[in-house]
Design a protein around this motif. Sequence first.
Motif, PDB file in Angstrom:
ATOM      1  N   UNK A  30     -28.198   3.353 -55.642  1.00  0.00           N
ATOM      2  CA  UNK A  30     -29.373   2.467 -55.760  1.00  0.00           C
ATOM      3  C   UNK A  30     -30.646   3.232 -55.413  1.00  0.00           C
ATOM      4  N   UNK A  31     -30.611   4.035 -54.360  1.00  0.00           N
ATOM      5  CA  UNK A  31     -31.784   4.816 -53.966  1.00  0.00           C
ATOM      6  C   UNK A  31     -32.130   5.841 -55.044  1.00  0.00           C
ATOM      7  N   UNK A  36     -35.662   7.403 -59.537  1.00  0.00           N
ATOM      8  CA  UNK A  36     -35.848   7.784 -60.945  1.00  0.00           C
ATOM      9  C   UNK A  36     -36.800   6.832 -61.663  1.00  0.00           C
ATOM     10  N   UNK A  37     -36.570   5.538 -61.478  1.00  0.00           N
ATOM     11  CA  UNK A  37     -37.427   4.530 -62.115  1.00  0.00           C
ATOM     12  C   UNK A  37     -37.464   3.307 -61.204  1.00  0.00           C
ATOM     13  N   UNK A  38     -38.579   3.086 -60.544  1.00  0.00           N
ATOM     14  CA  UNK A  38     -38.670   1.953 -59.610  1.00  0.00           C
ATOM     15  C   UNK A  38     -38.481   0.608 -60.304  1.00  0.00           C
ATOM     16  N   UNK A  39     -37.965  -0.329 -59.538  1.00  0.00           N
ATOM     17  CA  UNK A  39     -37.734  -1.675 -60.047  1.00  0.00           C
ATOM     18  C   UNK A  39     -39.030  -2.286 -60.577  1.00  0.00           C
ATOM     19  N   UNK A  40     -40.147  -1.970 -59.964  1.00  0.00           N
ATOM     20  CA  UNK A  40     -41.427  -2.504 -60.408  1.00  0.00           C
ATOM     21  C   UNK A  40     -41.740  -2.076 -61.843  1.00  0.00           C
ATOM     22  N   UNK A  41     -41.282  -0.888 -62.245  1.00  0.00           N
ATOM     23  CA  UNK A  41     -41.494  -0.432 -63.624  1.00  0.00           C
ATOM     24  C   UNK A  41     -40.788  -1.345 -64.612  1.00  0.00           C
ATOM     25  N   UNK A  42     -39.561  -1.747 -64.273  1.00  0.00           N
ATOM     26  CA  UNK A  42     -38.826  -2.670 -65.142  1.00  0.00           C
ATOM     27  C   UNK A  42     -39.562  -4.010 -65.227  1.00  0.00           C
ATOM     28  N   UNK A  43     -40.068  -4.469 -64.100  1.00  0.00           N
ATOM     29  CA  UNK A  43     -40.804  -5.737 -64.088  1.00  0.00           C
ATOM     30  C   UNK A  43     -42.053  -5.647 -64.961  1.00  0.00           C
ATOM     31  N   UNK A  44     -42.783  -4.530 -64.822  1.00  0.00           N
ATOM     32  CA  UNK A  44     -44.000  -4.351 -65.619  1.00  0.00           C
ATOM     33  C   UNK A  44     -43.693  -4.315 -67.115  1.00  0.00           C
ATOM     34  N   UNK A  45     -42.607  -3.630 -67.500  1.00  0.00           N
ATOM     35  CA  UNK A  45     -42.209  -3.578 -68.916  1.00  0.00           C
ATOM     36  C   UNK A  45     -41.878  -4.975 -69.434  1.00  0.00           C
TER      37      UNK A  45
END
Length: 100
Positions: A30-31, A36-45
Amino acid sequence: MPIISLVQRGATMASDAGFAMRLAAKRQRRAADEAEKPLQSYRDEELRRMKLNFYGFDPSYHVARYNFIHKVPKSRTPLTIAGHRSRRAPDRPVGMAVPS
């Protein structure tokens, strides 16, 4: 499955000697994923895609929303549900590729 057996199963899994190692490995994965790609990036997409649905040029979302809210029935049953209405060969199920 009764609740008691679920509780017992959970307790058995938690007391397993390998549980702590599996949990530590999961935290490491998970870390690494988060680095590699923060969870916030997925949310923003996802929010960018949603914005296109709401404000983009394709009106299909608004039509579908209107039809859902106003209980407008479908004009036809989708072929994924009514495969018998397909013009495909009778021996080939819906979604099956045509041999080349």
